[in-house]
Motif scaffolding. Structure first.
Motif, PDB file in Angstrom:
ATOM      1  N   VAL A   1       0.847  -1.184   0.000  1.00 23.13           N
ATOM      2  CA  VAL A   1       0.000   0.000   0.000  1.00 23.13           C
ATOM      3  C   VAL A   1       0.888   1.240   0.000  1.00 23.13           C
ATOM      4  N   SER A   2       0.580   2.177  -0.876  1.00 23.49           N
ATOM      5  CA  SER A   2       1.303   3.442  -0.935  1.00 23.49           C
ATOM      6  C   SER A   2       0.998   4.281   0.302  1.00 23.49           C
ATOM      7  N   VAL A   3       2.017   4.993   0.786  1.00 26.52           N
ATOM      8  CA  VAL A   3       1.848   5.875   1.943  1.00 26.52           C
ATOM      9  C   VAL A   3       1.756   7.339   1.519  1.00 26.52           C
ATOM     10  N   GLU A   4       1.412   7.576   0.270  1.00 22.30           N
ATOM     11  CA  GLU A   4       1.328   8.944  -0.255  1.00 22.30           C
ATOM     12  C   GLU A   4       0.246   9.765   0.434  1.00 22.30           C
ATOM     13  N   GLY A   5      -0.837   9.163   0.886  1.00 22.60           N
ATOM     14  CA  GLY A   5      -1.932   9.906   1.506  1.00 22.60           C
ATOM     15  C   GLY A   5      -1.742  10.078   3.000  1.00 22.60           C
ATOM     16  N   SER A   6      -2.778  10.572   3.642  1.00 21.63           N
ATOM     17  CA  SER A   6      -2.765  10.722   5.099  1.00 21.63           C
ATOM     18  C   SER A   6      -2.809   9.330   5.737  1.00 21.63           C
ATOM     19  N   PRO A   7      -2.429   9.228   7.004  1.00 18.99           N
ATOM     20  CA  PRO A   7      -2.518   7.924   7.671  1.00 18.99           C
ATOM     21  C   PRO A   7      -3.941   7.340   7.621  1.00 18.99           C
ATOM     22  N   GLU A   8      -4.934   8.187   7.767  1.00 24.13           N
ATOM     23  CA  GLU A   8      -6.317   7.709   7.705  1.00 24.13           C
ATOM     24  C   GLU A   8      -6.654   7.165   6.315  1.00 24.13           C
ATOM     25  N   GLN A   9      -6.164   7.824   5.271  1.00 22.81           N
ATOM     26  CA  GLN A   9      -6.394   7.331   3.909  1.00 22.81           C
ATOM     27  C   GLN A   9      -5.681   6.004   3.676  1.00 22.81           C
TER      28      GLN A   9
END
Length: 175
Positions: free
Chosen positions: A156-164
């Motif tokens: 999973v990409s970590v590009e978004g917020s932790p919640e995303q």
């Protein structure tokens, strides 16, 4: 980007290993994921002996001998939670480390948090209060062996917020 790998882990009881290099967000995402699933959480950093933390804080990578008791303790935690479920954050950088965790907890499922070197380095450069310095990122990336198709897990990409990121994980978990 989210990729799913084959494997039989993860069905039924949720026993998850949130993995990746330092700075990928394992602790933050792991805690949020455990809370969303109503499962206990453990941070693998808490399983390191003091000598390992001192070594890492000086920018000295751990060798397999130094990692062995740490991985054994994490595997024991996973095994203790095999019936009830749990989430642990652990770098699990190499296949043989993951294989060892799977021997202890055959139902474990890996969630590999993946991001660009630039993104993760930026996070490490701004992180405070952690024993792992940003200079260790290069050695972690060199050691990282991505999940193979026969391993139970997702990337999973970590590009978004932790919640995303947690939402992406929840959408992709098997079972």
């Amino acid at each position: 980007m989210t990729r799913t790998h084959n494997g039989t882990g993860g069905e039924g009881t949720r026993l998850l290993v949130v993995m990746g290099v330092s700075g990928a967000g394992k602790t933050t995402v792991g805690r949020l994921l455990a809370a969303r699933l109503g499962l206990p959480y453990a941070d693998a950093d808490a399983f390191h002996p003091v000598a390992n933390k001192e070594r890492l804080s000086k920018g000295i990578p751990l060798d397999d001998a130094a990692r062995a008791p740490w991985l054994t303790a994490i595997g024991a935690w996973l095994a203790q939670h095999a019936d009830t479920g749990g989430v642990v954050s652990c770098s699990a950088l190499k296949r043989r480390y993951r294989d060892g965790l799977l021997r202890d907890a055959p139902g474990a499922f890996f969630v590999h948090l993946d991001g660009s070197r630039e993104l993760i380095h930026g996070r490490l450069a701004h992180r405070t209060g952690h024993f792992m310095p940003a200079c260790m990122l290069g050695s972690q990336l060199a050691d990282l062996e991505p999940l193979e198709p026969d391993e139970p897990g997702i990337v999973v990409s970590v590009e978004g917020s932790p919640e995303q990121v947690v939402e992406l994980i929840l959408q992709r978990l098997p079972g």
